[in-house]
Design a protein around this motif. Structure first.
Motif, short mmCIF file in Angstrom:
data_model
loop_
_atom_site.label_atom_id
_atom_site.label_comp_id
_atom_site.label_asym_id
_atom_site.label_seq_id
_atom_site.Cartn_x
_atom_site.Cartn_y
_atom_site.Cartn_z
N TYR A 177 21.41 -47.41 74.29
CA TYR A 177 22.45 -48.44 74.33
C TYR A 177 21.91 -49.79 73.85
N PHE A 178 20.60 -50.05 74.08
CA PHE A 178 20.06 -51.34 73.68
C PHE A 178 19.61 -51.34 72.22
N GLN A 179 19.33 -50.18 71.67
CA GLN A 179 19.07 -50.10 70.23
C GLN A 179 20.27 -50.64 69.46
N VAL A 180 21.44 -50.34 69.96
CA VAL A 180 22.66 -50.84 69.32
C VAL A 180 22.68 -52.37 69.35
N TYR A 181 22.32 -52.95 70.50
CA TYR A 181 22.34 -54.42 70.59
C TYR A 181 21.32 -55.05 69.64
N VAL A 182 20.14 -54.48 69.54
CA VAL A 182 19.10 -55.03 68.65
C VAL A 182 19.62 -55.08 67.21
N VAL A 183 20.30 -54.02 66.79
CA VAL A 183 20.85 -53.99 65.43
C VAL A 183 21.96 -55.03 65.28
N LEU A 184 22.83 -55.12 66.28
CA LEU A 184 23.92 -56.10 66.21
C LEU A 184 23.37 -57.52 66.14
N GLU A 185 22.37 -57.81 66.95
CA GLU A 185 21.76 -59.14 66.95
C GLU A 185 21.12 -59.45 65.59
N ALA A 186 20.46 -58.44 65.01
CA ALA A 186 19.81 -58.63 63.71
C ALA A 186 20.83 -58.80 62.59
N SER A 187 22.04 -58.28 62.79
CA SER A 187 23.09 -58.35 61.76
C SER A 187 23.98 -59.58 61.92
N ALA A 188 23.98 -60.17 63.11
CA ALA A 188 24.93 -61.23 63.43
C ALA A 188 24.59 -62.54 62.74
N SER A 189 25.60 -63.38 62.59
CA SER A 189 25.40 -64.75 62.11
C SER A 189 25.39 -65.73 63.28
N HIS A 190 26.15 -65.41 64.34
CA HIS A 190 26.25 -66.28 65.52
C HIS A 190 26.21 -65.42 66.79
N VAL A 191 25.52 -65.91 67.80
CA VAL A 191 25.56 -65.29 69.13
C VAL A 191 25.81 -66.39 70.16
N HIS A 192 26.86 -66.21 70.94
CA HIS A 192 27.14 -67.09 72.06
C HIS A 192 26.97 -66.26 73.33
N GLY A 193 26.31 -66.80 74.33
CA GLY A 193 26.08 -65.99 75.52
C GLY A 193 25.95 -66.79 76.79
N TYR A 194 26.26 -66.13 77.89
CA TYR A 194 26.06 -66.69 79.24
C TYR A 194 25.08 -65.80 79.98
N ALA A 213 32.72 -66.65 85.29
CA ALA A 213 31.77 -65.64 84.85
C ALA A 213 30.79 -65.27 85.96
N MET A 214 31.21 -65.42 87.19
CA MET A 214 30.30 -65.13 88.31
C MET A 214 30.02 -63.64 88.46
N SER A 215 30.78 -62.81 87.73
CA SER A 215 30.53 -61.36 87.79
C SER A 215 29.32 -60.95 86.96
N GLY A 216 28.83 -61.84 86.06
CA GLY A 216 27.62 -61.48 85.33
C GLY A 216 27.55 -62.01 83.92
N SER A 217 26.46 -61.67 83.24
CA SER A 217 26.15 -62.17 81.90
C SER A 217 26.96 -61.45 80.83
N PHE A 218 27.12 -62.11 79.68
CA PHE A 218 27.77 -61.48 78.54
C PHE A 218 27.36 -62.20 77.27
N HIS A 264 23.35 -52.29 84.79
CA HIS A 264 22.07 -51.81 85.31
C HIS A 264 21.56 -50.58 84.55
N LEU A 265 22.44 -49.66 84.21
CA LEU A 265 22.01 -48.42 83.58
C LEU A 265 22.64 -48.23 82.20
N GLY A 266 22.99 -49.30 81.56
CA GLY A 266 23.59 -49.18 80.24
C GLY A 266 24.17 -50.49 79.78
N GLY A 267 24.94 -50.43 78.71
CA GLY A 267 25.56 -51.63 78.17
C GLY A 267 26.97 -51.30 77.72
N LEU A 268 27.87 -52.27 77.87
CA LEU A 268 29.26 -52.11 77.45
C LEU A 268 29.48 -52.92 76.18
#
Length: 286
Positions: free
Chosen positions: A99-116, A218-223, A242-246
């Motif tokens: 699930y995190f391999q997907v995020y690494v690719v998305l981050e490497a492909s993205a132009s902008h990332v906004h996060g909390y 956003a008290m339920s968590g990071s995004f 905890h055990l994956g990513g949405l």
């Protein structure tokens, strides 16, 4: 890692987005294209979502069906050629959950990332010692060499913030992120000083959401919200669990998280005030 398993790359992710965009421009449904190609509709779905490899000859057939112009065809075929070439992070893939391999690719492909972030310094900005303290705590059953790979992956990602065409990031950090002493005072001070260095970059905006700001949406968590340079590649939301990513790119979900992020940055300290707080916290750790 299973033999023959498709591992996403920056090129394969862009290829998938281009193929979706070309089909949309042609006004064709997935069902109609799959029938014309003699495929199950699920195969086209997987190709357009970078879940399976697509052969160059099939890319050419798709683009012919879509009536894609010659210049675009050449560029997309080049993406198809590069799609199977491993990215820099593939050397660490055995230590990265799927699930995190997907995020690494998305981050490497993205132009902008906004996060909390509610608890941790964003991975792309973590120092080696801070990352090791976090990973060692959450991965106590992992072999030392896999922990080393996880740390190297996390700290290597910061190169995207210093490229000629760098990733544009805007992070809001809950005050707990900078107050919790991870790895001991020395490690935490080093991490905060690292954040201050990043905050001075033109492509980086950091804000701290102080405790005194009270309750928030956003008290339920990071995004994380990710935007991409290709016109046909929709914005995406990533929520780590905890055990994956949405992951979602549904318009309603993206708009919901975008609105939450706007509310958070409106209530957080400004960039200059944030740097002042970071310096004060670092001084307390001396």
């Amino acid at each position: 890692m299973a033999r023959g398993k498709h591992i996403p790359t920056v090129a394969s992710t862009r290829l998938a987005g281009e193929l979706r965009a070309q089909r949309d421009a042609a006004g064709l449904s997935q069902e109609a294209v799959a029938e014309e190609m003699g495929w199950a509709e699920s195969k086209l779905y997987r190709i357009e979502n970078d879940k399976s490899r697509v052969l160059q000859r099939d890319v050419k057939r798709l683009l012919k069906l879509y009536g894609t112009g010659t210049k675009q065809v050449d560029a997309i075929i080049e993406l198809a050629r590069r799609a199977s070439e491993p990215d820099w992070w593939h050397q660490y893939s055995s230590a990265i959950p799927d699930y995190f391999q997907v995020y690494v690719v998305l981050e490497a492909s993205a132009s902008h990332v906004h996060g909390y972030e509610s608890e941790l310094v964003p991975g792309i900005m973590q120092t080696e010692r801070y990352a090791r303290a976090i990973i060692s705590t959450t991965s106590t059953a992992e072999p030392d060499d896999e922990i080393d790979d996880m740390v190297k992956l996390r700290t290597s990602r910061e190169v995207r913030l210093k490229e000629r065409n760098p990733l544009q990031v805007w992070f809001v950090l809950n005050e707990a992120v900078i107050r919790r002493v991870v790895g001991g005072p020395e490690v935490m001070r080093e991490q905060i000083e690292h954040l201050i260095q990043f905050a001075r970059l033109r492509n980086v905006t950091l804000q701290v959401l102080p405790f005194k700001s009270g309750e928030h949406g956003a008290m339920s968590g990071s995004f994380y919200l990710l935007k991409f340079p290709a016109a046909g590649d929709p914005d995406k939301v990533y929520v780590e669990q905890h055990l994956g990513g949405l992951y979602t790119q549904k318009t309603h979900d993206v708009e919901w998280y975008s609105l939450r992020f706007d509310h958070l940055r409106a209530r957080a300290l400004g960039p200059a005030e944030t740097i002042a707080m970071l310096r004060a916290v670092a001084a307390e750790l001396t």
